[in-house]
Design an enzyme around this catalytic site. Structure first.
Site, PDB file in Angstrom:
ATOM      1  N   GLY A  34       0.843  -1.207   0.000  1.00 51.66           N
ATOM      2  CA  GLY A  34       0.000   0.000   0.000  1.00 51.66           C
ATOM      3  C   GLY A  34       0.872   1.248   0.000  1.00 51.66           C
ATOM      4  O   GLY A  34       0.719   2.136  -0.859  1.00 51.66           O
ATOM      5  N   HIS A  35       1.822   1.307   0.917  1.00 54.97           N
ATOM      6  CA  HIS A  35       2.737   2.455   0.964  1.00 54.97           C
ATOM      7  C   HIS A  35       3.532   2.556  -0.349  1.00 54.97           C
ATOM      8  O   HIS A  35       3.724   3.641  -0.889  1.00 54.97           O
ATOM      9  CB  HIS A  35       3.757   2.277   2.097  1.00 54.97           C
ATOM     10  CG  HIS A  35       3.175   2.185   3.468  1.00 54.97           C
ATOM     11  ND1 HIS A  35       3.213   1.037   4.217  1.00 54.97           N
ATOM     12  CD2 HIS A  35       2.545   3.109   4.251  1.00 54.97           C
ATOM     13  CE1 HIS A  35       2.651   1.249   5.386  1.00 54.97           C
ATOM     14  NE2 HIS A  35       2.225   2.486   5.442  1.00 54.97           N
TER      15      HIS A  35
HETATM   16  P1  AMP Z   1       0.509   4.775   7.766  1.00 52.66           P
HETATM   17  O1  AMP Z   1       1.943   4.393   7.702  1.00 52.66           O
HETATM   18  O2  AMP Z   1      -0.394   3.690   8.247  1.00 52.66           O
HETATM   19  O3  AMP Z   1       0.290   6.103   8.449  1.00 52.66           O
HETATM   20  O4  AMP Z   1       0.068   5.022   6.257  1.00 52.66           O
HETATM   21  C1  AMP Z   1       0.758   5.921   5.425  1.00 52.66           C
HETATM   22  C2  AMP Z   1      -0.029   6.133   4.159  1.00 52.66           C
HETATM   23  O5  AMP Z   1      -0.191   4.886   3.481  1.00 52.66           O
HETATM   24  C3  AMP Z   1      -1.436   6.678   4.407  1.00 52.66           C
HETATM   25  O6  AMP Z   1      -1.742   7.644   3.415  1.00 52.66           O
HETATM   26  C4  AMP Z   1      -2.291   5.451   4.276  1.00 52.66           C
HETATM   27  O7  AMP Z   1      -3.614   5.730   3.883  1.00 52.66           O
HETATM   28  C5  AMP Z   1      -1.545   4.707   3.172  1.00 52.66           C
HETATM   29  N1  AMP Z   1      -1.933   3.289   3.178  1.00 52.66           N
HETATM   30  C6  AMP Z   1      -1.896   2.443   4.242  1.00 52.66           C
HETATM   31  N2  AMP Z   1      -2.385   1.228   3.892  1.00 52.66           N
HETATM   32  C7  AMP Z   1      -2.739   1.319   2.580  1.00 52.66           C
HETATM   33  C8  AMP Z   1      -3.308   0.422   1.645  1.00 52.66           C
HETATM   34  N3  AMP Z   1      -3.636  -0.833   1.983  1.00 52.66           N
HETATM   35  N4  AMP Z   1      -3.528   0.853   0.391  1.00 52.66           N
HETATM   36  C9  AMP Z   1      -3.219   2.130   0.033  1.00 52.66           C
HETATM   37  N5  AMP Z   1      -2.683   3.034   0.873  1.00 52.66           N
HETATM   38  C10 AMP Z   1      -2.441   2.648   2.128  1.00 52.66           C
END
Ligand code: AMP
Length: 281
Positions: A34-35
């Site tokens: 995702g990231h």
């Molecule tokens: P985090 O590290 O959880 O704060 O996430 C960082 C970024 O990655 C944020 O913009 C999240 O929405 C994005 N993100 C996390 N999981 C996913 C995913 N499964 N698909 C797309 N983007 C994601």
């Protein structure tokens, strides 16, 4: 080219000579596909991509998992760097603040609340969470000075809040919302999935299955029928919430089903899992 920045000063020097467009991907690390999809898109769109890795304390409440949050810095650097080849002629800056004071200097007082949207759905069960998110993003934008910033729709409410933050403060950053990346099973990828046992991962699928069920009713029937199904589903107390909202202003949908987002949070053991599905009728 890959650089690692650790302080605000590193960026001050960089901005003095940089004239290229900057794409920004803020994260808390423990990178998964995702990231990586956000980083890849930023690389396509911009000469320079800044990836920040910072587990932001202000978005965790006292009872949450700040200390146990998965930290995998070496692997993260490798995964992000692998996207950038020498021949691409693109720059990746990985911003790893060397300590919390880089982001929150002594006497820091610029705490932000995006009123309204921040206090419903996820904000209703985590009342200070989005204040911490808005605060860190505003501060990171000041340091990084991006042209564009990339956020996943996995955190749909967060995306809407950041868009509002940019409007409120006229931050001049284009916000790009990116699709949710899922495992083959349908489970939305999340750093917190690492807390789940194999059995719990199986149980977690109930969340995206439920969103799909509701989506089907929305497409084929009425809001009343969709709400009836939701009322049945939330009898299962594992649902922290399950709602149909307007993707633009985040109001609860009363009638118009032409463009909606179904949002859910399912409790699996100690882990609260988040997912959503956009539906256009
Ligand atoms: P985090 O590290 O959880 O704060 O996430 C960082 C970024 O990655 C944020 O913009 C999240 O929405 C994005 N993100 C996390 N999981 C996913 C995913 N499964 N698909 C797309 N983007 C994601």
């Amino acid at each position: 080219m890959i650089k690692i920045f650790k302080t605000e000063q590193d960026f001050i020097h960089f901005h003095l000579t940089n004239s290229s467009t900057i794409g920004f991907v803020p994260t808390m690390g423990n990178l998964h596909d995702g990231h990586l999809s956000l980083i890849t898109k930023s690389k396509q769109d911009n000469e320079v991509t800044v990836l920040s890795i910072f587990v932001n304390p202000t978005q965790f409440s006292a009872s949450e998992d700040l200390l146990n949050y998965p930290r995998t810095l070496e692997e993260d650097i490798q995964k992000a760097s692998a996207i950038f080849k020498e021949s691409d002629n693109k720059t990746l800056i990985i911003f790893i603040p060397e300590n919390e004071k880089v982001i929150y200097p002594d006497n820091f007082s610029d705490y932000v609340t995006v009123n309204g949207i921040s206090k419903v759905s996820e904000g209703a069960i985590r009342p200070t969470h989005f204040d911490g998110v808005a605060t860190v993003v505003k501060r990171l934008f000041k340091i990084v000075q991006p042209n564009k910033a990339y956020f996943g729709k996995k955190d749909f409410q967060q995306l809407v809040i950041i868009e509002k933050l940019v409007l409120d403060y006229n931050l001049g950053v284009e916000i790009i919302g990116m699709p949710i990346i899922r495992e083959k099973t349908g489970l939305a990828m999340s750093s917190r999935n690492s807390y789940l046992s194999a059995e719990q991962k199986e149980a977690a699928l109930y969340l995206c299955q439920t969103l799909n069920e509701i989506s089907k009713i929305i497409k084929e029937s009425t809001i009343e029928e969709a709400n009836k199904l939701i009322a049945e589903k939330v009898k299962d107390k594992r649902f922290n919430y399950l709602e149909i909202r307007d993707p633009k202003n985040f109001e609860i949908v009363e009638q118009d089903l032409s463009s909606v987002v179904i949002l859910g949070n399912l409790q699996i053991g100690k882990t609260r899992l988040l997912d959503n599905l956009e539906v256009n009728k």
